[in-house]
Design a protein around this motif. Structure first.
Motif, PDB file in Angstrom:
ATOM      1  N   UNK A   1      15.124  31.593  23.256  1.00  0.00           N
ATOM      2  CA  UNK A   1      14.391  31.675  24.749  1.00  0.00           C
ATOM      3  C   UNK A   1      13.640  30.263  25.134  1.00  0.00           C
ATOM      4  N   UNK A   2      13.274  29.575  24.334  1.00  0.00           N
ATOM      5  CA  UNK A   2      12.421  28.448  24.462  1.00  0.00           C
ATOM      6  C   UNK A   2      13.382  27.281  24.647  1.00  0.00           C
ATOM      7  N   UNK A   3      14.549  27.190  24.173  1.00  0.00           N
ATOM      8  CA  UNK A   3      15.582  26.423  24.232  1.00  0.00           C
ATOM      9  C   UNK A   3      16.122  26.565  25.643  1.00  0.00           C
ATOM     10  N   UNK A   4      16.385  27.819  25.975  1.00  0.00           N
ATOM     11  CA  UNK A   4      17.036  28.477  27.203  1.00  0.00           C
ATOM     12  C   UNK A   4      16.197  27.690  28.362  1.00  0.00           C
TER      13      UNK A   4
ATOM     14  N   UNK B   1      24.309  25.027  40.775  1.00  0.00           N
ATOM     15  CA  UNK B   1      24.707  24.481  39.605  1.00  0.00           C
ATOM     16  C   UNK B   1      24.399  25.279  38.500  1.00  0.00           C
ATOM     17  N   UNK B   2      23.127  25.610  38.319  1.00  0.00           N
ATOM     18  CA  UNK B   2      22.715  26.482  37.152  1.00  0.00           C
ATOM     19  C   UNK B   2      23.534  27.828  37.183  1.00  0.00           C
TER      20      UNK B   2
ATOM     21  N   UNK C   1      23.211  32.999  24.295  1.00  0.00           N
ATOM     22  CA  UNK C   1      22.920  34.175  24.930  1.00  0.00           C
ATOM     23  C   UNK C   1      21.659  34.139  25.987  1.00  0.00           C
ATOM     24  N   UNK C   2      20.756  33.527  25.549  1.00  0.00           N
ATOM     25  CA  UNK C   2      19.699  33.145  26.352  1.00  0.00           C
ATOM     26  C   UNK C   2      19.851  32.322  27.411  1.00  0.00           C
ATOM     27  N   UNK C   3      20.420  31.075  27.238  1.00  0.00           N
ATOM     28  CA  UNK C   3      20.847  30.313  28.261  1.00  0.00           C
ATOM     29  C   UNK C   3      21.750  30.946  29.337  1.00  0.00           C
ATOM     30  N   UNK C   4      22.698  31.681  28.774  1.00  0.00           N
ATOM     31  CA  UNK C   4      23.436  32.272  29.906  1.00  0.00           C
ATOM     32  C   UNK C   4      22.664  33.101  30.670  1.00  0.00           C
ATOM     33  N   UNK C   5      21.729  34.174  30.071  1.00  0.00           N
ATOM     34  CA  UNK C   5      20.734  34.822  30.847  1.00  0.00           C
ATOM     35  C   UNK C   5      19.947  34.138  31.800  1.00  0.00           C
ATOM     36  N   UNK C   6      19.383  32.848  31.512  1.00  0.00           N
ATOM     37  CA  UNK C   6      18.572  32.172  32.209  1.00  0.00           C
ATOM     38  C   UNK C   6      19.288  31.645  33.257  1.00  0.00           C
ATOM     39  N   UNK C   7      20.635  31.218  33.254  1.00  0.00           N
ATOM     40  CA  UNK C   7      21.208  30.449  34.216  1.00  0.00           C
ATOM     41  C   UNK C   7      21.792  31.459  35.142  1.00  0.00           C
ATOM     42  N   UNK C   8      22.304  32.536  34.694  1.00  0.00           N
ATOM     43  CA  UNK C   8      22.842  33.523  35.600  1.00  0.00           C
ATOM     44  C   UNK C   8      21.701  34.230  36.646  1.00  0.00           C
ATOM     45  N   UNK C   9      20.600  34.375  36.030  1.00  0.00           N
ATOM     46  CA  UNK C   9      19.649  35.383  36.773  1.00  0.00           C
ATOM     47  C   UNK C   9      18.434  34.738  37.280  1.00  0.00           C
ATOM     48  N   UNK C  10      17.736  33.606  36.522  1.00  0.00           N
ATOM     49  CA  UNK C  10      16.705  32.907  37.125  1.00  0.00           C
ATOM     50  C   UNK C  10      16.643  32.568  38.749  1.00  0.00           C
ATOM     51  N   UNK C  11      17.553  31.908  38.871  1.00  0.00           N
ATOM     52  CA  UNK C  11      17.591  31.365  40.390  1.00  0.00           C
ATOM     53  C   UNK C  11      17.980  32.689  41.492  1.00  0.00           C
TER      54      UNK C  11
END
Length: 175
Positions: free
Chosen positions: A15-18, A74-75, A101-111
């Motif tokens: 999560x932190x790295x994501x 971009x994200x 897994x968490x990087x994909x989650x962050x990039x797909x959903x945060x913005x």
């Protein structure tokens, strides 16, 4: 007990790295845009919220909208690449898989979630304000667009990404 603690540590590290990766890509896109149009002023640290790229007053119109919107595009696109890339799912390291897994989650959903809903609660919305101001339009169409993207991405994440990772992690460990 040790195994649960190790699993938890891997998840928190992922999560932190994501979050770090998200900030590097999102704010890095702002930075590259500002530098390429020679409007970069400084990087501002904003407490727990991270950093912001500050520009001088040289951005307006479509350039202002692009400066604010391109980082989200971009994200999201990187999230799609990670979600649909078979290479990611073939990684052997469980720690790397958790991180992706968490990087994909962050990039797909945060913005998409931020731009559609959460920005209503955060002083007008940052990037959304820039898009709206640059295009001199209402924020409602963009909230609807990013809300639709958020719904689609949640569906894609549940049906594709989570399912794929569940299969991977249900397989016995190979040492």
């Amino acid at each position: 007990m040790k195994s649960r603690m190790l699993k938890s540590m891997k998840q928190w590290a992922g999560i932190f790295i994501a979050i770090i990766c998200y900030y590097i890509i999102h704010e890095g896109t702002h930075l590259l845009f500002a530098l390429s149009f020679d409007v970069f002023e400084r990087i501002r640290f904003v407490g727990i919220w991270g950093i912001q790229i500050v520009t001088d007053k040289g951005l307006d119109g479509i350039r202002l909208a692009l400066f604010n919107g391109l980082s989200s595009i971009v994200t999201i696109l990187i999230g799609y690449i990670l979600a649909l890339s078979p290479i990611v799912y073939k990684l052997k390291s469980r720690a790397l898989l958790i991180t992706f897994y968490y990087i994909t989650l962050c990039f797909m959903l945060l913005d998409p979630i931020y731009l559609s809903v959460l920005s209503l609660f955060v002083d007008g919305g940052g990037d959304l304000n820039g898009i709206r101001t640059g295009l001199q339009t209402s924020d409602i169409p963009f909230r609807i667009i990013f809300g639709s993207i958020a719904i689609f991405n949640i569906f894609l994440f549940i049906k594709r990404v989570s399912k794929q990772y569940k299969c991977i992690f249900s397989e016995p460990k190979s040492y």
